[in-house]
Every structure is written in C-alpha cells, then in structure tokens.
Design a protein around this motif. Structure first.
Motif, mmCIF file in Angstrom:
data_model
loop_
_atom_site.group_PDB
_atom_site.id
_atom_site.type_symbol
_atom_site.label_atom_id
_atom_site.label_comp_id
_atom_site.label_asym_id
_atom_site.label_seq_id
_atom_site.Cartn_x
_atom_site.Cartn_y
_atom_site.Cartn_z
ATOM 1 N N SER A 22 -9.911 -22.655 61.276
ATOM 2 C CA SER A 22 -9.916 -24.104 61.439
ATOM 3 C C SER A 22 -10.646 -24.500 62.721
ATOM 4 C CB SER A 22 -8.483 -24.631 61.471
ATOM 5 O OG SER A 22 -7.777 -24.087 62.564
ATOM 6 N N GLY A 76 -11.262 -26.001 56.960
ATOM 7 C CA GLY A 76 -11.563 -27.244 56.279
ATOM 8 C C GLY A 76 -12.420 -27.055 55.042
ATOM 9 N N GLY A 133 -12.702 -27.858 60.598
ATOM 10 C CA GLY A 133 -11.734 -28.624 59.829
ATOM 11 C C GLY A 133 -10.278 -28.297 60.089
ATOM 12 N N GLN A 134 -9.467 -28.533 59.056
ATOM 13 C CA GLN A 134 -8.020 -28.405 59.168
ATOM 14 C C GLN A 134 -7.542 -26.991 58.874
ATOM 15 O OE1 GLN A 134 -6.835 -31.823 56.616
ATOM 16 N NE2 GLN A 134 -6.246 -32.841 58.525
#
Length: 285
Positions: A22, A76, A133-134
């Motif tokens: 991430s 992500g 991203g996450q």
C-alpha cells in the motif's frame, strides 16, 4: 497435531508470503545502515527468504521439489501473484528460471555463539518494491485462504507438514473491521494436513513507534498500548513446541512459551530471522 513430518519430495509443504504494498510503504526506515523505503526493505527480505528456500532445497547440485511457494502483493491495485501470472503457487525448482535480477549484498548471519557475521553474497531478485493506494488485507487473506485450502485438499498433501503463511504489513486493513479480519485469519488457521494446522505469522512494520521491537510474542508481552498490533497478535497462530528452541535462540532469551506467530516493531534483521524459522526448524530429507 505434531508438526513432525519431514519435508521430502513425497511429503511436500507450502510457503505463502503476503506483502503489504500500500501507499504507506513509501515511508523510510533504517536498513543495513542506510535509509530506504519500507517497500524496498520488505522486497529485500522476501527475496532473501526465497533464496534461502531455494538453497535449502538444493542437494548435490539438484533443486529438489520439496515445496510450493506463493508470493502475493496487496495494494490499491488489488491482490496479485508476484511470482507467476499463470499460477499462484510455484514449485521451488521453478525459482531458478524466475529470477528477475541479481546483485551483491552484505548479509548478516548469527553464529552459534550469538555473534553476528557478515558475508557478501549474490542476492537473486524475484520481487520488486511497490507502494500504492489502500490496504485490502481482508481480500488478501481471503485469497490466501483459498490458496491454502486448495493445496491442503490435494490427496498427496494429506500427510505433509502444513503450509506456513507470512503476512507483512505496516497498517490497518482498509477493507474490513477487526471482527472480519479475525474471522478470515481463523479460517486460515483451521486449514491444515494430518500433521497440523496451517501456521499464520503476522509481521507488523511500525517505524516511528516508540515501543520496543518484539518477536514471537508471549501473552504477557502482548499487553502494550497499540490496538492494531494487539489485533495482529490475537489472529496469529500459537507456535508449535517444535519451534520453541529456535524462537528462544532468535529472541536471545529463555522466555517460556507458548509463543505467538507475531512480530512487532522489530528490526529488518529480526524480520529476516523470523521468516527463516519455518525452513530452519523443519527437517529436509
């Protein structure tokens, strides 16, 4: 559940490495005397583990088919296999032809008396650093569950040493709450072979946290002020008695078990030692 089956070509095992890729993995930490990103450090650790597993499967110049290996990244961009686009599990002999790059690095190893020794070795690279991203950890563990379940269901693996799963993360899951994460972890730990349940080891990278580094925590050591680290402790596997002496050696103390498959805020050298426990403690024949 004895965890005593030796690893042979007839009784193979599996290793699964799940890597948090991430966006927060761009943060830096000190690694072998220099500051690099967590993503780069974890990639180097993963590559060192793969090199170790390849080395331990080599007998008389032949890489023997002792185990399957899967490495997945989650970020992500979702969850994806990092070794092969076709199959998540790769038999260890296939690592020979899957190397992306090689370079010379200085590797620290512990001598029998506990003192460090440094050797320059050629490090193969299969995994490249990534961060975006996450953190879809639930999705990643669900993917791991399905991989391990499918592997354990194969009749030829029924008597094998059970799979070992290593999850390396620096942050909280973005796609689930604590209860959901605990449930999927429990499902992974419930899988296994006639020799034992799958072992789930969670490794928490927490740079900047003031708490001291800890490896293979005991119940007493889990009582520190970090809610997320406590969750990872709770969902990690109790380590079987077979590993306790190796764990004490890594910890450099005489702590009494039971130990959990949990590492918190440890140095990268300790992280590499943790990842080696499974391959060192299990007999290869």
């Amino acid at each position: 559940m004895n965890y005593t089956q030796s690893i042979t070509r007839r009784h193979r095992t599996a290793f699964v490495l799940a890597i948090d890729q991430s966006g927060s993995m761009v943060e830096e930490l000190k690694f072998r005397g220099q500051r690099i990103s967590k993503a780069a450090a974890v990639a180097e650790v993963a590559n060192s583990l793969l090199s170790e597993l390849l080395l331990r499967a080599t007998r008389e110049g032949e890489v023997r088919d002792y185990y399957d290996i899967a490495v997945i990244g989650y970020s992500g961009e979702g969850v994806r296999s990092l070794l092969s686009a076709d199959e998540a599990f790769v038999p260890v002999p296939a690592l020979e032809n899957a190397t992306r790059n090689t370079r010379r690095v200085c590797v620290e190893r512990r001598l029998p008396d506990g003192q460090p020794a440094f050797n320059e070795v050629t490090l193969r690279e299969w995994i490249a650093p990534a961060a975006s991203g996450q953190t879809p950890m639930y999705e990643a563990l669900l993917y791991v569950h399905d991989l391990v379940e499918g592997w354990c269901r194969r009749p030829e693996h029924s008597g094998s040493f059970p799979p070992m799963v290593f999850n390396i993360t620096d942050g909280e899951a973005s796609d689930s709450d604590e209860e959901e994460l605990a449930q999927i972890a429990a499902r992974i730990r419930s899988l296994g072979t006639d020799d034992g349940h799958a072992l789930l080891v969670n490794i928490h990278l927490a740079s900047g946290d003031a708490a001291p580094g800890r490896i293979f925590l005991t119940e007493e050591e889990a009582a520190y002020d970090n809610r997320y680290a406590r969750l990872l402790y709770d969902i990690s596997s109790p380590m079987p008695p077979l590993f306790e002496e190796a764990i004490r050696t890594l910890r450099d103390d005489r702590a009494r078990g039971p130990f959990r498959g949990m590492c918190y805020n440890a140095s990268i050298t300790e992280l590499l030692s943790i990842l080696n426990v499974g391959s060192i403690s299990v007999n290869l024949q």
